[in-house]
Design a protein around this motif. Structure first.
Motif, PDB file in Angstrom:
ATOM      1  N   VAL A   1       0.845  -1.196   0.000  1.00 45.68           N
ATOM      2  CA  VAL A   1       0.000   0.000   0.000  1.00 45.68           C
ATOM      3  C   VAL A   1       0.882   1.247   0.000  1.00 45.68           C
ATOM      4  N   TRP A   2       1.923   1.253   0.812  1.00 45.50           N
ATOM      5  CA  TRP A   2       2.837   2.393   0.880  1.00 45.50           C
ATOM      6  C   TRP A   2       3.519   2.635  -0.468  1.00 45.50           C
ATOM      7  N   GLN A   3       3.984   1.566  -1.107  1.00 37.85           N
ATOM      8  CA  GLN A   3       4.605   1.714  -2.422  1.00 37.85           C
ATOM      9  C   GLN A   3       3.613   2.247  -3.449  1.00 37.85           C
TER      10      GLN A   3
ATOM     11  N   VAL B   1       0.658  10.095   6.334  1.00 42.66           N
ATOM     12  CA  VAL B   1       0.124   9.392   7.512  1.00 42.66           C
ATOM     13  C   VAL B   1       0.460   7.901   7.439  1.00 42.66           C
ATOM     14  N   HIS B   2       0.257   7.305   6.266  1.00 44.58           N
ATOM     15  CA  HIS B   2       0.548   5.877   6.123  1.00 44.58           C
ATOM     16  C   HIS B   2       2.042   5.602   6.306  1.00 44.58           C
ATOM     17  N   THR B   3       2.893   6.513   5.841  1.00 45.46           N
ATOM     18  CA  THR B   3       4.342   6.349   6.000  1.00 45.46           C
ATOM     19  C   THR B   3       4.712   6.284   7.470  1.00 45.46           C
ATOM     20  N   PHE B   4       4.210   7.235   8.261  1.00 47.41           N
ATOM     21  CA  PHE B   4       4.518   7.231   9.693  1.00 47.41           C
ATOM     22  C   PHE B   4       4.006   5.972  10.373  1.00 47.41           C
ATOM     23  N   ILE B   5       2.798   5.551  10.063  1.00 51.43           N
ATOM     24  CA  ILE B   5       2.236   4.346  10.677  1.00 51.43           C
ATOM     25  C   ILE B   5       3.037   3.114  10.267  1.00 51.43           C
TER      26      ILE B   5
ATOM     27  N   GLY C   1       9.239  -0.785  12.612  1.00 46.98           N
ATOM     28  CA  GLY C   1      10.291  -0.630  13.619  1.00 46.98           C
ATOM     29  C   GLY C   1      10.027  -1.462  14.860  1.00 46.98           C
ATOM     30  N   ARG C   2       8.772  -1.482  15.302  1.00 50.35           N
ATOM     31  CA  ARG C   2       8.430  -2.303  16.465  1.00 50.35           C
ATOM     32  C   ARG C   2       8.627  -3.782  16.183  1.00 50.35           C
TER      33      ARG C   2
END
Length: 92
Positions: free
Chosen positions: A26-28, A65-69, A75-76
């Protein structure tokens, strides 16, 4: 042991779950859509008129917004995986 060899042996990321894979795709797609909207803004404006800036701004906001999420979730997952791998090595 040289640092490069130690880093080569260290797993750098968690195995990708189905959810993380979906989020990455989705991000891509959002990044590609934003690039296309930026490059083709003039034709898009001619096609949809005064709505075009709002569409581009909405796409920019959604991508941000999607990038940050995505990177927070990724990372987690990576940190949890590295902790689990580190704990496994100490026990062995």
């Amino acid at each position: 042991m040289p640092l490069w060899l130690d880093m080569l042996r260290t797993p750098m990321a968690a195995p990708e779950t189905r959810f993380l894979g979906w989020m990455r795709h989705v991000w891509q797609g959002l990044c590609l859509a934003l690039a296309a909207a930026t490059l083709l803004f003039a034709p898009m404006r001619a096609l949809v008129g005064p709505v075009a800036p709002g569409l581009a701004a909405g796409l920019l906001l959604l991508t941000t917004v999607h990038t940050f999420i995505y990177f927070r979730v990724k990372g987690r997952a990576d940190n949890a995986h590295l902790e689990a791998v580190g704990e496994g090595e100490e026990c062995a």
